[in-house]
Write an enzyme that holds these catalytic residues in place. Structure first.
Site, PDB file in Angstrom:
ATOM      1  CG  ASP A 203      -1.696   1.241   1.427  1.00  0.00           C
ATOM      2  OD1 ASP A 203      -2.704   1.404   0.727  1.00  0.00           O
ATOM      3  OD2 ASP A 203      -1.305   2.084   2.271  1.00  0.00           O
ATOM      4  CE  LYS A 207      -2.143   4.985   0.911  1.00  0.00           C
ATOM      5  NZ  LYS A 207      -2.303   4.649   2.335  1.00  0.00           N
TER       6      LYS A 207
END
Ligand SMILES: NC(=O)c1ccc[n+]([C@@H]2O[C@H](COP(=O)([O-])OP(=O)(O)OC[C@H]3O[C@@H](n4cnc5c(N)ncnc54)[C@H](OP(=O)(O)O)[C@@H]3O)[C@@H](O)[C@H]2O)c1
Length: 440
Positions: A203, A207
């Protein structure tokens, strides 16, 4: 007052529901600020019959989000369904293709298709806004895209996953093991039933790829990122970090080096007094280093319905006001391919914790292997083994004794070679723990 901006909302989950609430609650203030009201006119989600926290009767329903995107009654598509492929991708392409602006919170889709979508948005002269995709409610995208001089960035790093930061904070503050903190995070709804995407760093990597492209003008390429998660971090590491003046955080780091843009996600030792080290719990933070500027750190809620919806609504408000920036702050067609700086060439300090066999010659062997790789030590701590421990398991001759070393700047390659040699020499037990130190 001008005519309302007509919004189609695809996705009515945590974020979508909060967007409906925020737009209703802030209706008059937003209209005053933007010079026109913002109105949701149509919606789409998977299941029409599902019970939801908001009254949806006044909105037109679409079973298919792509049809919603194409519908002439909407001017802006807000995509908060998630997913790296269709229907999110098809819906965004349909909206942009029809000359409609798009707001999305979808980091997975942007990390994979962001550049193509940006090229499409630019060719149609419409906005593609994605403030909510990184750092939830923290306005980090706008800061990088519009607030700072884009040519001067040298490094950007941050705590981009609240679940990991919560786990590391709880481990340290409550002296709990990783597995216990993970269970607690799941119970509180911070971590998914399958937490591997968060705790293994993926994750954060998605980003980071968005931030790196904004900062350095490179094509989005999550595959160019070195990724290591936090599941191997133990209380012993957090204790040693505290003793040595550091704290352990899962950081995403993108930095300009001579070999290219180094992009990496891994547990990192940061100086305990630094701004980023103070960020605890589910909070996120991003630090930007730019030439001629002291570091800037933005701190705030990285997730949650309302925080994320606030970023979505701010993106919609920009469109209502007629403010449009290039999605990645520069023409997307000219974003450059990432020259991946190989991780073996990474240079910096290292924390190494190993279990040395307590017998003559061990220390000399370890010292020799480090010296062969030109690694110098800033500090070395050999943990004392208590009388009780000595009497039970470790500490007897031949039994392992924890040794903690902090190196001066060296290369990843040198550390890996030295530790492989030490393992071959059979003077340590198990795998050494290695945590990179980030200067800050
Ligand atoms: N949650 C956060 O804190 C947060 C923070 C930052 C960014 N984001 C991003 O925001 C996006 C939404 O996250 P979320 O947490 O709100 O997700 P969520 O609670 O799982 O909601 C997803 C919504 O999309 C709808 N949906 C899913 N697949 C669909 C399909 N094939 N067709 C039509 N509708 C579909 C679902 O419909 P049903 O309700 O009918 O199942 C649901 O309403 C994601 O991209 C996520 O990465 C979330």
């Amino acid at each position: 007052m001008s005519a309302p901006l007509k919004v189609g909302l695809a996705g009515l989950g945590t974020v979508g529901t909060a967007v409906v609430q925020l737009l209703e609650r802030g209706r008059d203030k937003l209209a005053a600020r933007c010079g026109r009201p913002i109105e949701i006119v149509a919606i789409s989600a998977r299941s029409r019959g599902k019970k939801r926290d908001v009254d949806l009767k006044k909105f037109r329903w679409f079973d298919d989000p792509v049809e919603l995107a194409r519908d002439p009654s909407i001017e802006v598509l807000v995509e908060v369904m998630g997913g790296a492929g269709d229907p999110a991708k098809a819906a965004i392409e349909a909206a942009l293709g029809a000359g409609k602006a798009v707001v999305t919170a979808n980091k997975a889709l942007l990390a994979r298709h962001g550049q193509k979508l940006a090229v499409l948005a630019e060719s149609r002269g419409v906005a593609l806004n994605f403030e909510a995709s990184v750092g939830g409610g923290i306005p980090v995208i706008k800061t990088l895209r519009e607030g700072l001089n884009g040519d001067s960035f040298t490094r950007i790093y941050g705590i981009l996953n609240g679940t990991c930061n919560y786990i590391l904070s709880r481990m340290e503050q409550d002296r709990l093991a990783f597995a216990d903190c993970l269970r607690e995070a799941q119970r509180l709804g911070y971590a998914e039933a399958d937490p591997s995407f968060d705790v293994e760093g993926h994750d954060t990597a998605q980003k980071l790829s968005i931030l790196a492209s904004l900062a350095f003008g490179t094509k989005l390429d999550p595959a160019a990122i070195y990724v290591e998660g936090i599941s191997s971090i133990t209380l012993a590491d957090l204790d040693a970090a505290a003793e040595l003046g550091y704290r352990v955080k899962l950081l995403g780091v993108a930095v300009k080096t001579e070999a290219g843009i180094e992009q990496r996600v891994h547990p990192t030792m940061v100086l305990r007094e630094s701004a980023i080290a103070q960020v605890m719990g589910v909070t996120n933070a991003v630090t930007v280093d730019a030439q001629g500027l002291a570091p800037i750190t933005l701190v705030g809620p990285g997730a949650g319905g309302l925080a994320t919806a606030s970023a979505v609504v701010s993106d919609i408000a920009d469109i209502a006001r007629g403010v449009r920036a290039l999605p990645f702050g520069r023409p997307a067609a000219r974003m450059t391919a990432t020259r991946k700086a190989p991780m073996q060439h990474h240079e910096g300090g290292y924390y190494i914790r190993l279990l040395a066999r307590d017998r003559p010659g061990t220390a000399a062997t370890i010292a020799r292997r480090l010296a062969q790789q030109k690694i110098s030590l800033e500090s070395i701590v050999q943990r004392h083994v208590s009388g009780a421990e000595r009497a039970s398991t470790s500490g007897r001759s031949g039994q392992p004794v924890p040794v903690i070393m902090i190196t001066y700047a060296t290369s990843e390659d040198a550390v890996r070679r030295a530790l492989s040699a030490v393992r071959r020499d059979r003077v340590i037990s198990g795998r050494p723990q290695v945590i990179r130190i980030e200067k800050n």
